[in-house]
Design a protein around this motif. Sequence first.
Motif, PDB file in Angstrom:
ATOM      1  N   ASP A  22      38.479  38.119  35.172  1.00  0.00           N
ATOM      2  CA  ASP A  22      38.000  38.338  33.807  1.00  0.00           C
ATOM      3  C   ASP A  22      37.212  39.644  33.675  1.00  0.00           C
ATOM      4  N   VAL A  23      37.753  40.702  34.229  1.00  0.00           N
ATOM      5  CA  VAL A  23      37.190  42.036  34.066  1.00  0.00           C
ATOM      6  C   VAL A  23      38.307  42.950  33.575  1.00  0.00           C
ATOM      7  N   THR A  24      37.954  44.167  33.227  1.00  0.00           N
ATOM      8  CA  THR A  24      38.968  45.101  32.769  1.00  0.00           C
ATOM      9  C   THR A  24      39.481  45.936  33.936  1.00  0.00           C
ATOM     10  N   VAL A  25      40.674  46.458  33.768  1.00  0.00           N
ATOM     11  CA  VAL A  25      41.227  47.374  34.769  1.00  0.00           C
ATOM     12  C   VAL A  25      40.324  48.591  34.908  1.00  0.00           C
ATOM     13  N   ARG A  26      39.787  49.038  33.794  1.00  0.00           N
ATOM     14  CA  ARG A  26      38.895  50.204  33.832  1.00  0.00           C
ATOM     15  C   ARG A  26      37.659  49.918  34.684  1.00  0.00           C
ATOM     16  N   THR A  27      37.135  48.687  34.616  1.00  0.00           N
ATOM     17  CA  THR A  27      35.978  48.321  35.442  1.00  0.00           C
ATOM     18  C   THR A  27      36.318  48.433  36.923  1.00  0.00           C
ATOM     19  N   LEU A  28      37.484  47.933  37.303  1.00  0.00           N
ATOM     20  CA  LEU A  28      37.901  48.013  38.702  1.00  0.00           C
ATOM     21  C   LEU A  28      38.102  49.459  39.130  1.00  0.00           C
ATOM     22  N   GLN A  29      38.625  50.263  38.237  1.00  0.00           N
ATOM     23  CA  GLN A  29      38.788  51.682  38.546  1.00  0.00           C
ATOM     24  C   GLN A  29      37.430  52.353  38.732  1.00  0.00           C
ATOM     25  N   HIS A  30      36.472  51.946  37.905  1.00  0.00           N
ATOM     26  CA  HIS A  30      35.115  52.505  38.008  1.00  0.00           C
ATOM     27  C   HIS A  30      34.454  52.089  39.321  1.00  0.00           C
ATOM     28  N   TYR A  31      34.623  50.839  39.710  1.00  0.00           N
ATOM     29  CA  TYR A  31      34.047  50.365  40.972  1.00  0.00           C
ATOM     30  C   TYR A  31      34.660  51.118  42.151  1.00  0.00           C
ATOM     31  N   ASP A  32      35.924  51.422  42.048  1.00  0.00           N
ATOM     32  CA  ASP A  32      36.590  52.208  43.096  1.00  0.00           C
ATOM     33  C   ASP A  32      36.008  53.614  43.151  1.00  0.00           C
ATOM     34  N   GLY A  46      51.479  54.287  43.545  1.00  0.00           N
ATOM     35  CA  GLY A  46      50.066  54.526  43.299  1.00  0.00           C
ATOM     36  C   GLY A  46      49.308  53.351  42.716  1.00  0.00           C
ATOM     37  N   ARG A  47      49.937  52.162  42.720  1.00  0.00           N
ATOM     38  CA  ARG A  47      49.247  50.985  42.195  1.00  0.00           C
ATOM     39  C   ARG A  47      48.248  50.462  43.219  1.00  0.00           C
ATOM     40  N   ARG A  48      47.041  50.149  42.735  1.00  0.00           N
ATOM     41  CA  ARG A  48      46.006  49.603  43.616  1.00  0.00           C
ATOM     42  C   ARG A  48      46.361  48.175  43.986  1.00  0.00           C
ATOM     43  N   LEU A  49      46.204  47.874  45.288  1.00  0.00           N
ATOM     44  CA  LEU A  49      46.523  46.543  45.782  1.00  0.00           C
ATOM     45  C   LEU A  49      45.290  45.938  46.458  1.00  0.00           C
ATOM     46  N   TYR A  50      45.004  44.695  46.108  1.00  0.00           N
ATOM     47  CA  TYR A  50      43.801  44.038  46.590  1.00  0.00           C
ATOM     48  C   TYR A  50      44.166  42.762  47.349  1.00  0.00           C
ATOM     49  N   THR A  51      43.276  42.421  48.306  1.00  0.00           N
ATOM     50  CA  THR A  51      43.455  41.201  49.093  1.00  0.00           C
ATOM     51  C   THR A  51      42.444  40.146  48.661  1.00  0.00           C
ATOM     52  N   ASP A  52      42.582  38.953  49.237  1.00  0.00           N
ATOM     53  CA  ASP A  52      41.610  37.893  48.942  1.00  0.00           C
ATOM     54  C   ASP A  52      40.204  38.311  49.368  1.00  0.00           C
ATOM     55  N   LYS A  53      40.102  39.076  50.445  1.00  0.00           N
ATOM     56  CA  LYS A  53      38.794  39.571  50.895  1.00  0.00           C
ATOM     57  C   LYS A  53      38.176  40.465  49.834  1.00  0.00           C
ATOM     58  N   ASP A  54      39.018  41.284  49.190  1.00  0.00           N
ATOM     59  CA  ASP A  54      38.520  42.151  48.107  1.00  0.00           C
ATOM     60  C   ASP A  54      38.029  41.313  46.934  1.00  0.00           C
ATOM     61  N   ILE A  55      38.725  40.205  46.656  1.00  0.00           N
ATOM     62  CA  ILE A  55      38.313  39.330  45.564  1.00  0.00           C
ATOM     63  C   ILE A  55      36.931  38.746  45.840  1.00  0.00           C
ATOM     64  N   VAL A  56      36.693  38.356  47.095  1.00  0.00           N
ATOM     65  CA  VAL A  56      35.378  37.820  47.469  1.00  0.00           C
ATOM     66  C   VAL A  56      34.295  38.883  47.259  1.00  0.00           C
ATOM     67  N   LYS A  57      34.598  40.105  47.666  1.00  0.00           N
ATOM     68  CA  LYS A  57      33.634  41.198  47.500  1.00  0.00           C
ATOM     69  C   LYS A  57      33.384  41.476  46.017  1.00  0.00           C
ATOM     70  N   LEU A  58      34.456  41.437  45.213  1.00  0.00           N
ATOM     71  CA  LEU A  58      34.295  41.643  43.773  1.00  0.00           C
ATOM     72  C   LEU A  58      33.434  40.540  43.169  1.00  0.00           C
ATOM     73  N   HIS A  59      33.636  39.321  43.607  1.00  0.00           N
ATOM     74  CA  HIS A  59      32.820  38.211  43.118  1.00  0.00           C
ATOM     75  C   HIS A  59      31.346  38.455  43.448  1.00  0.00           C
ATOM     76  N   GLN A  60      31.087  38.974  44.634  1.00  0.00           N
ATOM     77  CA  GLN A  60      29.711  39.290  45.033  1.00  0.00           C
ATOM     78  C   GLN A  60      29.123  40.352  44.110  1.00  0.00           C
ATOM     79  N   ILE A  61      29.890  41.392  43.845  1.00  0.00           N
ATOM     80  CA  ILE A  61      29.424  42.466  42.970  1.00  0.00           C
ATOM     81  C   ILE A  61      29.094  41.935  41.581  1.00  0.00           C
ATOM     82  N   LEU A  62      30.005  41.149  41.024  1.00  0.00           N
ATOM     83  CA  LEU A  62      29.795  40.618  39.676  1.00  0.00           C
ATOM     84  C   LEU A  62      28.596  39.676  39.627  1.00  0.00           C
ATOM     85  N   SER A  63      28.422  38.885  40.681  1.00  0.00           N
ATOM     86  CA  SER A  63      27.272  37.965  40.726  1.00  0.00           C
ATOM     87  C   SER A  63      25.960  38.733  40.765  1.00  0.00           C
ATOM     88  N   LEU A  64      25.889  39.758  41.598  1.00  0.00           N
ATOM     89  CA  LEU A  64      24.663  40.546  41.718  1.00  0.00           C
ATOM     90  C   LEU A  64      24.397  41.353  40.453  1.00  0.00           C
TER      91      LEU A  64
END
Length: 266
Positions: A22-32, A46-64
């Motif tokens: 539930d975030v925008t693509v632009r947000t993910l681009q900004h975090y990158d 050139g498409r960004r590809l993420y793993t489950d580990k990345d999802i966990v890290k993103l969840h941490q970022i959003l929580s903090l």
Amino acid sequence: MEKYRAVPQGYLTVGEVAKRMDVTVRTLQHYDKEGLLSPSALSEGGRRLYTDKDIVKLHQILSLKHLGFSLNDIRDRLIPLDDPADVAQILSEQADTIRNKIANLTESLSEIEALKTEVLEMQTVDFKKYADIIVNLEMKNDFYWLIKHFDGETLDHIRSRFDKESGIAFLQKFLHLQDEAIRLQNAGVPVESPEGLQFAKAYWDMILEFTNGDATMLPKLMQIGESDEFNQEWKQMQAKANAFIEPALGAYFSNSGINPFQEETT
């Protein structure tokens, strides 16, 4: 970083991650771009590809981020921390920051509500008075509401005579003398006594400090002091203090040969 011709199993595209979290693509681009969360791989297109580990890290970022941490805090201080005690310490620091913000916002809300009350009671739009009220609220002056009873000329005089520091000092002196007058009255001290005359001199000196020797201001101050628009608590305090102040000043003027309505010359 590995590149794949197609999206391999176990990887998610940036769009899929955005939808799932539930975030925008632009947000993910900004975090990158900010070095917070880079994709684990890229497709040949050139498409960004993420793993489950990345999802966990993103969840941490959003929580903090939800807890109020800045992106710099998250990137530079929290993400690398693995020790629970260190993380708990950082969270404690952030909790203190949030408490301070809450206290400041609560204070600001109180000041806004107080100013709103004054605005409605004034029944006129006067931004100079609004500014004075705000300054006095910030000074923790409980008598900020007195400002609405002063005319523009008197307020201009106050602004020219006092800055924030000297204004606070003068207010404290005034309140001290008010309390002292009530104490002397309750103690039955004669106004003609040395103690009574000493008090009257101190009170008169305070008036001269306020007026800067301008006798034309005295009738205005007397008129303001006799206003029926003040709240009951203020009226009662003034009545108690004036029961001693007025006769004490009369005795002091008589004893010293002072005409209070004659402007001083220097």
